[in-house]
Design a protein around this motif. Structure first.
Motif, short mmCIF file in Angstrom:
data_model
loop_
_atom_site.label_atom_id
_atom_site.label_comp_id
_atom_site.label_asym_id
_atom_site.label_seq_id
_atom_site.Cartn_x
_atom_site.Cartn_y
_atom_site.Cartn_z
N PRO A 273 0.84 -1.20 0.00
CA PRO A 273 0.00 0.00 0.00
C PRO A 273 0.88 1.25 0.00
CG PRO A 273 -0.75 -1.58 1.64
CD PRO A 273 0.59 -2.06 1.16
N ARG A 274 0.44 2.28 -0.70
CA ARG A 274 1.24 3.51 -0.79
C ARG A 274 1.59 4.05 0.60
NH1 ARG A 274 2.42 7.12 -4.73
NH2 ARG A 274 1.17 5.90 -6.20
N ARG A 275 0.64 3.98 1.51
CA ARG A 275 0.89 4.49 2.86
C ARG A 275 1.98 3.68 3.57
NH1 ARG A 275 -3.97 5.62 7.23
NH2 ARG A 275 -2.69 6.55 8.87
N THR A 276 1.94 2.35 3.38
CA THR A 276 2.96 1.49 3.98
C THR A 276 4.32 1.76 3.37
OG1 THR A 276 1.31 -0.24 4.41
CG2 THR A 276 3.63 -0.91 4.40
N PHE A 277 4.34 1.97 2.06
CA PHE A 277 5.60 2.25 1.37
C PHE A 277 6.26 3.50 1.94
CE2 PHE A 277 7.71 4.66 -2.06
CZ PHE A 277 8.77 3.79 -2.32
N HIS A 278 5.49 4.55 2.13
CA HIS A 278 6.05 5.79 2.66
C HIS A 278 6.44 5.64 4.14
CE1 HIS A 278 5.52 8.02 -0.97
NE2 HIS A 278 4.21 7.78 -1.01
N SER A 279 5.72 4.79 4.86
CA SER A 279 6.10 4.49 6.24
C SER A 279 7.45 3.78 6.27
CB SER A 279 5.03 3.61 6.89
OG SER A 279 5.44 3.19 8.18
#
Length: 297
Positions: A43-49
Motif C-alpha cells: 500500500p502507498r501508505r505502507t511504502f512511505h512508512s
C-alpha cells in the motif's frame, strides 16, 4: 506481509541500490515476486512508512523524482563506503535475492539463522533514542528466563547470531547478550547517556568472536599447512594477520590478539591443519584440550 519489518526495509534499500531508480509500480512488480508480499502489493501508505523508518534507523534517504515518479537513494555513491550502510546491504542480500526468486527456492540453500533478528528493530530504535531496554533472557544453562535491564551501546553479528552489547546496571559492567535467547523485549521510557568517547571497535580490538578479553594482546604465531593457508589468506582470522613465512608445505601467520575462549574454540576446529607456536601458554592449552578430546575415544 513478513512479520519482521527489518527484512522489508532491507529488501527495499537493496532493490533501489541494484536498480538505481524505480517507480512505485515497478517496485510493486518485484515485490509481488517475493515471499514478503504474500500476494499483495505494498500500500502507498505502507511504502512511505517504510521510507521514514529507513531514514530513522539507517540515515538512508529514499527520494522521489517528481518529473518521472521514480524513487532513488540519495547519496547513492556514499553507501559502499559507510560501514553501517554496507552492513545493511550485505547482511541479508542473499536472503533477499532468494526471496525474490520463488521458483528457485529449492535450489538456493541458505544457512539457518536463529530468530534473534526479530528483536533488531526495537534494539536499534533504543540505541537511537538512548533508551534502556528490558528483556526476558534465557541462557543455555538456565531453565527459566530472567529480566535484564541494559543500556544498549552497540550490536554485533557473529556466526549467524546477533548480539547486543551494553552496560548492565545489575552487574555494574558491560555485558553481551545474544538476541536469539530473548523471549520478550520492552523499550522503556528511561534514558541513559551514551558516551561519545566509547568506541565499539576499540572495545573488541584484538578479540576474536564475541568474547571480550580482559587480558593484554599477545603475539600469536600459527603454522598452517598449505592446503589450509589459502583460506586464511583470503579470509583472515583477524585484522592483525600478517604472513611471516610462506614456505613449501606451510605458512606462518602472526597476530596481535587476546587469548579468549572463542579464539581457542576456533583454533581447535582446524585440528591438525594448524600448530600454535606462540604463546607457549596457549600451545600448552591446545595440547591439553586435544588430549582431553582424544581420551573420549
Amino acid at each position: 506481509m513478513a512479520q519482521n519489518p527489518l527484512l522489508r526495509y532491507v529488501w527495499l534499500v537493496s532493490l533501489l541500490y541494484r536498480y538505481k531508480r524505480l517507480t512505485l509500480r515497478e517496485i510493486n512488480e518485484r515485490w509481488l515476486h517475493t515471499d514478503y508480499s504474500e500476494g499483495e502489493p505494498i500500500p502507498r501508505r505502507t511504502f512511505h512508512s517504510h521510507r521514514e523508518k529507513i531514514q530513522e534507523l539507517f540515515d538512508i534517504n529514499i527520494e522521489c523524482d517528481r518529473k518521472t515518479s521514480e524513487y532513488y537513494i540519495e547519496d547513492y555513491q556514499l553507501l559502499a563506503g559507510d560501514k553501517i550502510r554496507s552492513w545493511l546491504l550485505g547482511t541479508f542480500s542473499v536472503n533477499n535475492l532468494a526471496a525474490e526468486q520463488q521458483r528457485l527456492r529449492d535450489r538456493i540453500l541458505l544457512e539457518k539463522i536463529p530468530s534473534g533478528e526479530l528483536y533488531l528493530v526495537p534494539v536499534i530504535e533504543a540505541m537511537r533514542d538512548s533508551r534502556i531496554i528490558k528483556f526476558a533472557y534465557k541462557s543455555f544453562v538456565e531453565t527459566v528466563p530472567h529480566d535484564v535491564y541494559l543500556h544498549p551501546y552497540f550490536i554485533k553479528v557473529f556466526r549467524q547470531r546477533w548480539y547486543v552489547i551494553g552496560y548492565a546496571p545489575a552487574y555494574g559492567k558491560i555485558r553481551t547478550y545474544s538476541l536469539d535467547r530473548f523471549e520478550d523485549i520492552e523499550v522503556t521510557k528511561a534514558t541513559f547517556e551514551y558516551s561519545q568517547a566509547f568506541m565499539p571497535e576499540e572495545y573488541f580490538k584484538g578479540c576474536f568472536g564475541i568474547m571480550h578479553g580482559e587480558g593484554p594482546d599477545e603475539i600469536l604465531l600459527l603454522k598452517v599447512v598449505s592446503a589450509q593457508a589459502g583460506y586464511f589468506k583470503t579470509l583472515p582470522l583477524h585484522e592483525s594477520q600478517k604472513v611471516v613465512t610462506d614456505a613449501a608445505g606451510y605458512t606462518l601467520f602472526q597476530y596481535n590478539m587476546k587469548i579468549t575462549s572463542d579464539l581457542i574454540k576456533e583454533l581447535l576446529s582446524y585440528g591438525a591443519a594448524i600448530e600454535v607456536l606462540k604463546p607457549e601458554s596457549l600451545r600448552e592449552e591446545m595440547k591439553r584440550r586435544f588430549a582431553a578430546a582424544a581420551a573420549n575415544y
